[in-house]
Design an enzyme around this catalytic site. Structure first.
Site, PDB file in Angstrom:
ATOM      1  CD  GLU A   1      10.434  -5.360  -8.143  1.00  0.00           C
ATOM      2  OE1 GLU A   1      10.206  -4.275  -7.585  1.00  0.00           O
ATOM      3  OE2 GLU A   1       9.594  -6.247  -8.261  1.00  0.00           O
TER       4      GLU A   1
ATOM      5  CB  SER B   1       5.769  -7.492   5.647  1.00  0.00           C
ATOM      6  OG  SER B   1       4.874  -8.545   5.339  1.00  0.00           O
TER       7      SER B   1
ATOM      8  N   PRO C   1      -3.258  -5.897  -5.903  1.00  0.00           N
ATOM      9  CG  PRO C   1      -4.866  -4.253  -6.359  1.00  0.00           C
ATOM     10  CD  PRO C   1      -4.534  -5.702  -6.637  1.00  0.00           C
TER      11      PRO C   1
ATOM     12  CD  GLU D   1      10.418  -2.459   7.314  1.00  0.00           C
ATOM     13  OE1 GLU D   1      10.646  -1.764   6.346  1.00  0.00           O
ATOM     14  OE2 GLU D   1       9.564  -3.353   7.308  1.00  0.00           O
TER      15      GLU D   1
ATOM     16  CD  GLU E   1      13.004  -5.526  -4.621  1.00  0.00           C
ATOM     17  OE1 GLU E   1      13.529  -5.108  -3.570  1.00  0.00           O
ATOM     18  OE2 GLU E   1      13.631  -5.689  -5.672  1.00  0.00           O
ATOM     19  CG  LEU E   2      11.086  -9.436   1.225  1.00  0.00           C
ATOM     20  CD1 LEU E   2      11.599 -10.711   1.856  1.00  0.00           C
ATOM     21  CD2 LEU E   2       9.609  -9.559   0.859  1.00  0.00           C
TER      22      LEU E   2
ATOM     23  CD1 TRP F   1      -0.369  -1.514   3.167  1.00  0.00           C
ATOM     24  CD2 TRP F   1       0.485   0.540   3.343  1.00  0.00           C
ATOM     25  NE1 TRP F   1       0.360  -1.469   4.332  1.00  0.00           N
ATOM     26  CE2 TRP F   1       0.887  -0.210   4.467  1.00  0.00           C
ATOM     27  CE3 TRP F   1       0.899   1.857   3.241  1.00  0.00           C
ATOM     28  CZ2 TRP F   1       1.688   0.308   5.479  1.00  0.00           C
ATOM     29  CZ3 TRP F   1       1.709   2.384   4.253  1.00  0.00           C
ATOM     30  CH2 TRP F   1       2.090   1.613   5.337  1.00  0.00           C
ATOM     31  CG  ASN F   2       5.069   1.300   0.956  1.00  0.00           C
ATOM     32  OD1 ASN F   2       4.805   0.487   0.062  1.00  0.00           O
ATOM     33  ND2 ASN F   2       6.246   1.343   1.548  1.00  0.00           N
TER      34      ASN F   2
ATOM     35  CB  CYS G   1      10.803  -0.526   1.789  1.00  0.00           C
ATOM     36  SG  CYS G   1      10.924   0.119   0.129  1.00  0.00           S
TER      37      CYS G   1
ATOM     38  CB  SER H   1      -7.378  -5.123   0.629  1.00  0.00           C
ATOM     39  OG  SER H   1      -7.254  -6.380   0.017  1.00  0.00           O
TER      40      SER H   1
HETATM   41  P1  NAP Z   1       2.289  -6.791   3.477  1.00  0.00           P
HETATM   42  O1  NAP Z   1       1.339  -6.841   4.592  1.00  0.00           O
HETATM   43  O2  NAP Z   1       3.344  -7.835   3.417  1.00  0.00           O
HETATM   44  O3  NAP Z   1       1.406  -6.776   2.148  1.00  0.00           O
HETATM   45  C1  NAP Z   1       1.976  -6.717   0.862  1.00  0.00           C
HETATM   46  C2  NAP Z   1       1.054  -7.403  -0.133  1.00  0.00           C
HETATM   47  O4  NAP Z   1       0.907  -8.773   0.236  1.00  0.00           O
HETATM   48  C3  NAP Z   1      -0.346  -6.816  -0.185  1.00  0.00           C
HETATM   49  O5  NAP Z   1      -0.840  -6.911  -1.500  1.00  0.00           O
HETATM   50  C4  NAP Z   1      -1.110  -7.741   0.736  1.00  0.00           C
HETATM   51  O6  NAP Z   1      -2.488  -7.738   0.458  1.00  0.00           O
HETATM   52  C5  NAP Z   1      -0.468  -9.074   0.384  1.00  0.00           C
HETATM   53  N1  NAP Z   1      -0.640 -10.100   1.416  1.00  0.00           N
HETATM   54  C6  NAP Z   1      -0.939  -9.940   2.731  1.00  0.00           C
HETATM   55  N2  NAP Z   1      -1.075 -11.147   3.330  1.00  0.00           N
HETATM   56  C7  NAP Z   1      -0.857 -12.083   2.375  1.00  0.00           C
HETATM   57  C8  NAP Z   1      -0.877 -13.510   2.379  1.00  0.00           C
HETATM   58  N3  NAP Z   1      -1.130 -14.213   3.490  1.00  0.00           N
HETATM   59  N4  NAP Z   1      -0.632 -14.157   1.218  1.00  0.00           N
HETATM   60  C9  NAP Z   1      -0.371 -13.466   0.092  1.00  0.00           C
HETATM   61  N5  NAP Z   1      -0.346 -12.110   0.024  1.00  0.00           N
HETATM   62  C10 NAP Z   1      -0.566 -11.432   1.164  1.00  0.00           C
HETATM   63  O7  NAP Z   1       3.087  -5.414   3.404  1.00  0.00           O
HETATM   64  P2  NAP Z   1       2.481  -3.959   3.491  1.00  0.00           P
HETATM   65  O8  NAP Z   1       2.129  -3.734   4.917  1.00  0.00           O
HETATM   66  O9  NAP Z   1       1.466  -3.743   2.445  1.00  0.00           O
HETATM   67  O10 NAP Z   1       3.766  -3.068   3.093  1.00  0.00           O
HETATM   68  C11 NAP Z   1       4.733  -2.710   3.981  1.00  0.00           C
HETATM   69  C12 NAP Z   1       5.977  -3.579   3.859  1.00  0.00           C
HETATM   70  O11 NAP Z   1       6.426  -3.562   2.501  1.00  0.00           O
HETATM   71  C13 NAP Z   1       7.146  -3.051   4.661  1.00  0.00           C
HETATM   72  O12 NAP Z   1       7.786  -4.108   5.310  1.00  0.00           O
HETATM   73  C14 NAP Z   1       8.060  -2.420   3.624  1.00  0.00           C
HETATM   74  O13 NAP Z   1       9.398  -2.351   4.014  1.00  0.00           O
HETATM   75  C15 NAP Z   1       7.830  -3.318   2.463  1.00  0.00           C
HETATM   76  N6  NAP Z   1       8.169  -2.645   1.202  1.00  0.00           N
HETATM   77  C16 NAP Z   1       9.275  -3.054   0.538  1.00  0.00           C
HETATM   78  C17 NAP Z   1       9.637  -2.433  -0.645  1.00  0.00           C
HETATM   79  C18 NAP Z   1      10.845  -2.891  -1.398  1.00  0.00           C
HETATM   80  O14 NAP Z   1      10.921  -2.601  -2.587  1.00  0.00           O
HETATM   81  N7  NAP Z   1      11.776  -3.610  -0.787  1.00  0.00           N
HETATM   82  C19 NAP Z   1       8.858  -1.392  -1.163  1.00  0.00           C
HETATM   83  C20 NAP Z   1       7.719  -0.999  -0.466  1.00  0.00           C
HETATM   84  C21 NAP Z   1       7.378  -1.657   0.730  1.00  0.00           C
HETATM   85  P3  NAP Z   1      -3.534  -7.020   1.475  1.00  0.00           P
HETATM   86  O15 NAP Z   1      -3.034  -5.626   1.691  1.00  0.00           O
HETATM   87  O16 NAP Z   1      -4.802  -7.062   0.706  1.00  0.00           O
HETATM   88  O17 NAP Z   1      -3.546  -7.804   2.738  1.00  0.00           O
END
Ligand code: NAP
Length: 494
Positions: A474, A246, A193, A397, A267-268, A168-169, A301, A195
């Site tokens: 990427e 994450s 994407p 984080e 990309e975590l 989402w960020n 991130c 939710s």
């Molecule tokens: P997240 O909770 O891991 O969610 C990311 C994506 O995964 C969303 O589309 C989410 O969908 C989906 N997801 C959630 N639970 C899942 C499951 N059990 N199975 C499959 N997919 C699932 O991360 P976030 O909170 O959106 O984003 C923050 C994290 O992203 C931070 O840790 C940040 O550091 C990291 N990040 C990394 C980068 C990079 O390039 N390294 C860039 C940006 C962000 P829903 O939202 O619908 O649950």
């Protein structure tokens, strides 16, 4: 599954091109409600108002998106590279033409200040432009034959259907960074994407269709992630998975991908260190520290979480950094403040938890420390000094506008502290000594090192992390690797 006239996402801002406000998923070139006809509510984090009720597709719908992508694959892969390039280029142009609408959708659903949203749209569009050009590059690699009577060639072929899962960020840039590379390589795409922010992806699907993407080539499947993505992880037709999010969910997908041996890009998380040495340009270090910590309201991130500062400039840096943080403005993203709302209540609670924990371990609060009057999801920019190494904020984080600072005495100590984490995405380094820049850049175990600056990203560079910050890269030509297979052909003419 499909409905002829999807309702608009009525709560979104008034747009110049209202058809960008979509609430149905986009599958096989049609806007679909899903078999169960249920929805997920999307809210504005600044006000709590409902922006849209977006279609909640189930696992069977999600598999149908793979059917569509699989059916479309041969046709898309069979186009001439320049034909794919023209469509990607047109998609880029449409993003730029609709920049303001896309930015307003993003600010509404994500909360980020409107000028940051505009910046993200430019950044996101640049990936389509870059990969439109990469699509034209040769997909044959030269090899010298080791056999006297045979001709050898190495081809790069698209893997097939690629699943893209975005956070989402950065709701636009994370999608185009993946989709541009996958589509340029000749893959077709199913995308999920977050939710929390699906409307940006749906608007991009609308523009992709207008750009000429054939039906089934690019599908956006909204709904509960474990169901939608879970179906893809089990499906052998999905050959590559590119995930940004994450580390926790990255680990889960890594395990789930094992059964069908999927290619993975992960990309975590980041948890970046920010190192300030005694010889740093202090004005610049403070200015860049503010950007590294507070851009995207700290929900980045690449956001600096841990500030390590040489003892001889420690108090100066702490004081000046806290003063600059205090001066930041807070408010709804559309008013273009420095800091907008956080994404949800969980994010705000995490700031509170990390601050309370650091203070209980002896940290000093230099500014902020609590929610802001602007609304329940607004948090004041916060600076903590003298934070103990075992504080949560030094080890997880925080993903919000809270900075933790600690002093160091030697270069070795600074590098050891910086590397003392499971993460390895980016490190920031401030010093004017060229030999130290070289030594430290080598010693830091991070996929990216930013020296005397904060902004380092862009379409042509390889973005990605070491250790548990991820797998693969990427952006750049390297961003296409996971979407291609190498095929070696050895020809005997006899
Ligand atoms: P997240 O909770 O891991 O969610 C990311 C994506 O995964 C969303 O589309 C989410 O969908 C989906 N997801 C959630 N639970 C899942 C499951 N059990 N199975 C499959 N997919 C699932 O991360 P976030 O909170 O959106 O984003 C923050 C994290 O992203 C931070 O840790 C940040 O550091 C990291 N990040 C990394 C980068 C990079 O390039 N390294 C860039 C940006 C962000 P829903 O939202 O619908 O649950």
């Amino acid at each position: 599954m499909s409905k002829p006239t999807p309702p608009p996402a009525n709560g979104l801002p008034v747009l110049q091109r209202p058809e960008l406000a979509r609430s149905f998923a986009y599958v096989g070139g049609a806007w679909v409600a899903g078999t169960e006809n249920t929805t997920v509510k999307v809210t504005d984090p600044a006000t709590g108002a409902t922006l849209a009720e977006v279609a909640r597709l189930n696992a069977a719908d999600s598999r149908r998106a793979v059917d569509a992508a699989q059916d479309a694959w041969a046709g898309w892969a069979g186009l001439l590279p320049q034909e794919r390039s023209v469509i990607l280029r047109r998609w880029f142009e449409l993003m730029i033409e609709n920049r303001e609408d896309l930015a307003r959708i993003m600010t509404a659903e994500q909360g980020k200040p409107i000028s940051e949203s505009r910046g993200e749209i430019d950044y996101a569009a640049a990936f389509l432009e870059f990969y439109a050009e990469e699509a034209r590059r040769p997909n044959i690699e030269g090899v010298t034959s080791h056999l006297p009577d045979a001709e050898v060639e190495v081809w790069r072929e698209p893997v097939g259907v690629a699943a893209l899962i975005t956070p989402w960020n950065f709701p636009a840039a994370m999608l185009t960074r993946k989709a541009g590379a996958a589509l340029a390589a000749g893959c077709t795409v199913v995308a999920h994407p977050s939710s929390e922010t699906p409307c940006s992806a749906l608007a991009l699907a609308e523009l992709g269709e207008r750009a000429g993407l054939p039906a089934g080539v690019f599908n956006v499947v909204t709904g509960d992630a474990p169901e939608v993505v879970g179906a893809w992880m089990k499906d052998a037709r999905v050959r590559a998975v590119s995930f940004t999010g994450s580390t926790e969910i990255g680990r889960l997908l890594y395990a789930q991908g094992a059964d069908t041996i999927k290619r993975l890009v992960l990309e975590l998380g980041g948890h970046a260190p920010f190192l300030v040495f005694g010889d740093a340009d202090m004005d610049r270090a403070v200015e860049e520290a503010i950007k590294a910590k507070f851009a995207t309201s700290g929900q980045d991130c690449l956001g600096a979480n841990r500030f390590f500062v040489a003892r001889d400039v420690y108090e100066t840096f702490c004081t000046r950094f806290a003063e600059a943080a205090k001066a930041l403005t807070i408010g709804p993203g559309i008013t273009d403040p420095d800091i907008g709302p956080l994404m949800n209540e969980r994010a705000v609670a995490k700031q509170e938890e990390h601050i309370a924990d650091a203070l209980s371990g002896g940290a000093r609060l230099l500014c902020g420390g609590k929610r802001d009057d602007a609304g329940p999801l607004f948090f004041q920019p916060t600076v903590l000094a003298d934070v103990a190494p075992d504080a949560k904020i030094m080890n997880e984080e925080t993903f919000g506008p809270v900075a933790a600072i600690a002093a160091f005495d030697t270069e070795e100590q600074a590098i050891t502290r910086a590397n003392d984490t499971e993460y390895g995405l980016i490190a920031y380094l401030h010093t004017q000594d060229p030999r130290r820049i070289y030594r430290a850049s080598r010693a830091l175990q991070f996929g990216m090192v930013a020296v005397n600056r904060t902004k380092v990203t862009g379409a042509p560079i390889p973005f990605g992390g070491m250790k548990q910050s991820g797998l693969g890269r990427e952006g750049s030509r390297l961003g296409m690797e996971a979407f291609t297979e190498v095929k070696y052909v050895c020809r005997d003419w006899a």
